[in-house]
Design a protein around this motif. Structure first.
Motif, mmCIF file in Angstrom:
data_model
loop_
_atom_site.group_PDB
_atom_site.id
_atom_site.type_symbol
_atom_site.label_atom_id
_atom_site.label_comp_id
_atom_site.label_asym_id
_atom_site.label_seq_id
_atom_site.Cartn_x
_atom_site.Cartn_y
_atom_site.Cartn_z
ATOM 1 N N ALA A 106 4.727 4.938 7.598
ATOM 2 C CA ALA A 106 3.789 4.004 7.880
ATOM 3 C C ALA A 106 3.229 4.600 9.485
ATOM 4 O O ALA A 106 2.524 3.711 9.547
ATOM 5 N N TRP A 143 7.756 -0.750 -3.337
ATOM 6 C CA TRP A 143 6.448 -0.202 -2.771
ATOM 7 C C TRP A 143 6.697 -0.107 -1.044
ATOM 8 O O TRP A 143 6.177 0.932 -0.971
ATOM 9 N N ALA A 144 7.660 -1.072 -0.493
ATOM 10 C CA ALA A 144 7.267 -1.628 0.841
ATOM 11 C C ALA A 144 8.814 -0.547 1.142
ATOM 12 O O ALA A 144 8.284 0.638 1.956
ATOM 13 N N ALA A 188 4.372 -2.816 4.685
ATOM 14 C CA ALA A 188 5.849 -2.357 4.784
ATOM 15 C C ALA A 188 6.728 -3.573 4.470
ATOM 16 O O ALA A 188 6.816 -4.110 3.562
ATOM 17 N N VAL A 195 6.375 3.294 1.214
ATOM 18 C CA VAL A 195 5.495 2.918 2.232
ATOM 19 C C VAL A 195 6.049 3.924 3.497
ATOM 20 O O VAL A 195 5.689 4.579 4.231
ATOM 21 N N LEU A 196 7.210 3.132 3.505
ATOM 22 C CA LEU A 196 8.167 3.677 4.786
ATOM 23 C C LEU A 196 8.388 5.213 4.189
ATOM 24 O O LEU A 196 8.407 6.372 5.764
ATOM 25 N N THR A 206 7.357 -7.166 2.212
ATOM 26 C CA THR A 206 9.209 -6.936 1.111
ATOM 27 C C THR A 206 9.196 -8.881 1.432
ATOM 28 O O THR A 206 9.724 -8.809 1.145
ATOM 29 N N THR A 243 0.253 7.954 0.947
ATOM 30 C CA THR A 243 0.299 6.495 1.712
ATOM 31 C C THR A 243 -1.101 6.047 1.594
ATOM 32 O O THR A 243 -1.095 4.971 1.231
ATOM 33 N N THR A 296 4.715 0.182 9.617
ATOM 34 C CA THR A 296 5.562 -1.153 9.105
ATOM 35 C C THR A 296 5.324 -2.579 9.355
ATOM 36 O O THR A 296 6.493 -2.587 8.308
#
Length: 175
Positions: free
Chosen positions: A26, A17-18, A148, A21-22, A152, A33, A145
Motif C-alpha cells: 500500500a 481486493w483490499a 483498502a 492491495v495490502l 473493506t 498494485t 492503506t
C-alpha cells in the motif's frame, strides 16, 4: 443475478481486493498494485451493468452515469499511477465522491425494497471518504492503506444490505 446476489458478490470482491492491495504494498505502486487500482472501478462498471438490467428506469439512468464515472475513474487511475500515490489518491477521492452520490441516490430510490439503509449510509460515507483521500494526497508519505479500508467498509455495507434484502423479502412469521 438478483440484487442480493450482486451485493454478496460485491462484498466478496471488495474484501479480497483490499487484502490484495495490502499484500502487494500500500506504500508503493508496483505492477500488481496498479492493476488492482484499475480493476476496482472496472469491477464497479461490471456490477453497475448487471445492476442496471433489473433496475427501475430512474435508477437505471443513475447506474448508467455510474458506468461512465467508473470507466473514467479506471482510465484516470491508470494515468495517475504514473505520477505517484498522491495523484492516485486525488483521482480515487474524486471518484469516491461522485460514485458515492450516485450510490446514495440509487439507494434512496430503492428504499421501498428494504435493506437499503446500509447503501444510503455507504453512499454518504463514500462522499466523506473521497474528500479525505483528496486531503490525504497532500500528506507526508501518503499510502493506499485507507483505500483498502474504504473498500473493506464498502464491502461490509454490501454484505449488510444483502442480508437485509434477504430478510426484507422473507415472509413474516406469525407470532
Amino acid at each position: 443475478m438478483t440484487l442480493r446476489q450482486l451485493y454478496f458478490t460485491r462484498f466478496g470482491f471488495a474484501v479480497v481486493w483490499a487484502a490484495l492491495v495490502l499484500v502487494t504494498g500500500a506504500d508503493r505502486l508496483g505492477p500488481a498494485t496498479v492493476a488492482l487500482l484499475v480493476l476496482y472501478p472496472a469491477f464497479d462498471v461490471a456490477a453497475a451493468i448487471v445492476d442496471a438490467r433489473g433496475a427501475l428506469p430512474q435508477n437505471r439512468r443513475l447506474l448508467y452515469a455510474n458506468i461512465a464515472i467508473s470507466t473514467l475513474a479506471a482510465i484516470g487511475l491508470a494515468v495517475a499511477c504514473a505520477s505517484g500515490i498522491p495523484a492516485v489518491l486525488r483521482v480515487w477521492g474524486a471518484w469516491a465522491i461522485v460514485a458515492g452520490l450516485v450510490q446514495l441516490f440509487v439507494a434512496l430510490g430503492r428504499r421501498a425494497m428494504g435493506g437499503q439503509w446500509a447503501m444510503i449510509l455507504s453512499g454518504g460515507l463514500s462522499v466523506l471518504a473521497g474528500a479525505s483521500f483528496v486531503l490525504a494526497a497532500g500528506a507526508d508519505n501518503p499510502a493506499l492503506t485507507n483505500v483498502a479500508g474504504y473498500a473493506t467498509v464498502g464491502g461490509i455495507f454490501f454484505l449488510v444490505s444483502a442480508l437485509r434484502l434477504r430478510a426484507a423479502n422473507r415472509p413474516t412469521q406469525p407470532a
